[in-house]
Design an enzyme around this catalytic site. Structure first.
Site, PDB file in Angstrom:
ATOM      1  N   TYR A  14     -13.317  25.806 -16.166  1.00 20.94           N
ATOM      2  CA  TYR A  14     -14.293  25.767 -15.072  1.00 20.94           C
ATOM      3  C   TYR A  14     -15.521  24.913 -15.375  1.00 20.94           C
ATOM      4  CZ  TYR A  14     -11.595  29.780 -13.494  1.00 20.94           C
ATOM      5  OH  TYR A  14     -10.581  30.608 -13.089  1.00 20.94           O
ATOM      6  N   HIS A  19     -18.815  25.006  -8.827  1.00 23.39           N
ATOM      7  CA  HIS A  19     -19.308  26.382  -8.933  1.00 23.39           C
ATOM      8  C   HIS A  19     -20.157  26.582 -10.188  1.00 23.39           C
ATOM      9  CE1 HIS A  19     -18.911  29.711  -6.328  1.00 23.39           C
ATOM     10  NE2 HIS A  19     -17.929  30.365  -6.878  1.00 23.39           N
ATOM     11  N   PHE A  61     -17.496  36.227 -15.025  1.00 24.23           N
ATOM     12  CA  PHE A  61     -16.909  35.522 -13.890  1.00 24.23           C
ATOM     13  C   PHE A  61     -17.818  35.768 -12.687  1.00 24.23           C
ATOM     14  CE2 PHE A  61     -13.305  35.384 -16.685  1.00 24.23           C
ATOM     15  CZ  PHE A  61     -12.881  34.075 -16.515  1.00 24.23           C
ATOM     16  N   ASN A  63     -17.765  36.627  -9.532  1.00 25.65           N
ATOM     17  CA  ASN A  63     -17.800  37.787  -8.636  1.00 25.65           C
ATOM     18  C   ASN A  63     -18.495  39.009  -9.223  1.00 25.65           C
ATOM     19  OD1 ASN A  63     -16.192  35.986  -7.316  1.00 25.65           O
ATOM     20  ND2 ASN A  63     -14.431  37.334  -7.106  1.00 25.65           N
ATOM     21  N   ASP A  88     -24.753  27.016  -6.876  1.00 23.58           N
ATOM     22  CA  ASP A  88     -24.190  26.004  -5.988  1.00 23.58           C
ATOM     23  C   ASP A  88     -24.310  26.491  -4.549  1.00 23.58           C
ATOM     24  OD1 ASP A  88     -22.172  27.998  -6.889  1.00 23.58           O
ATOM     25  OD2 ASP A  88     -20.857  26.966  -5.477  1.00 23.58           O
ATOM     26  N   ASN A 109     -20.090  34.613  -3.708  1.00 21.61           N
ATOM     27  CA  ASN A 109     -19.729  35.862  -4.386  1.00 21.61           C
ATOM     28  C   ASN A 109     -20.658  36.223  -5.542  1.00 21.61           C
ATOM     29  OD1 ASN A 109     -17.606  36.513  -2.680  1.00 21.61           O
ATOM     30  ND2 ASN A 109     -16.188  35.215  -3.818  1.00 21.61           N
TER      31      ASN A 109
END
Length: 190
Positions: A14, A19, A61, A63, A88, A109
């Site tokens: 990632y 993100h 992560f 969320n 973002d 999220n």
């Protein structure tokens, strides 16, 4: 005292995704300031300290970002108005930069998770990453790497955002907005 929180997802997969722009801004601040690592397992994130400021990259992560923010907030007794979240924003064009106190999560999220655990009255640094053509593509879009064209301007955008973040600790939000807000990439290049 301020707690800067950069939102993103852990892991090399990632690293260069849209993100993860929040992580990139925190990396820039930590590197420029020479902040020291003060992470603990209970923080569920990488935490750095410079002077009386903290810099957090949740490793939960996206969320579940709120868990990490809550843990650090409680441990150091940080007031919600001293928390600055860098994230973002697909509702802004790439290269745009906005600052906002409180408000909704806009479907993000990471913000949703933070709002549910600490409330909404923290400062948001909204970094524009543009949006896909179709709403159904949002998840894939934010988890995709920046385009080659965007990559050319990314360092400049990250530096500008990092500078603005530090000014939030010494200047009013109104002053920072007037000096650092960007409508688009053109503002950065002007």
């Amino acid at each position: 005292m301020a707690l800067f929180v950069g939102l993103g997802n852990p892991g090399s997969k990632y690293e260069n995704t849209r993100h993860n722009i929040g992580f990139k801004v925190i990396d820039k601040l930590v590197g420029d300031l020479g902040a020291r690592d003060v992470s603990k397992a209970s923080f569920q994130g990488e935490l750095f300290k410079y002077s009386n400021h903290y810099f957090l990259k949740p490793t939960t992560f996206m969320n579940l970002s709120g868990k990490s923010v809550l843990a650090v907030k409680q441990f150091y007794k940080i007031d919600i108005e001293d928390i600055i979240v860098i994230h973002d924003d697909i509702d802004l064009p790439f290269g745009a930069l906005r600052f906002k106190n409180g408000g909704g999560h806009g479907g993000h999220n990471g913000l949703k998770s933070i709002d549910s655990l600490i409330g909404k009255e923290y400062l948001r640094v909204r970094v524009g990453v543009d949006k896909p053509v179709h709403k159904s593509q949002v998840a894939d879009y934010v988890l995709a790497d920046f385009s080659n064209e965007e990559e050319k301007y990314l360092d400049k955008l990250i530096s500008h955002t990092a500078e603005a973040c530090m000014k939030l600790t010494t200047e009013t939000l109104t002053d920072v907005k007037s000096k650092f807000s960007l409508k688009s990439l053109e503002g950065l290049l002007g």
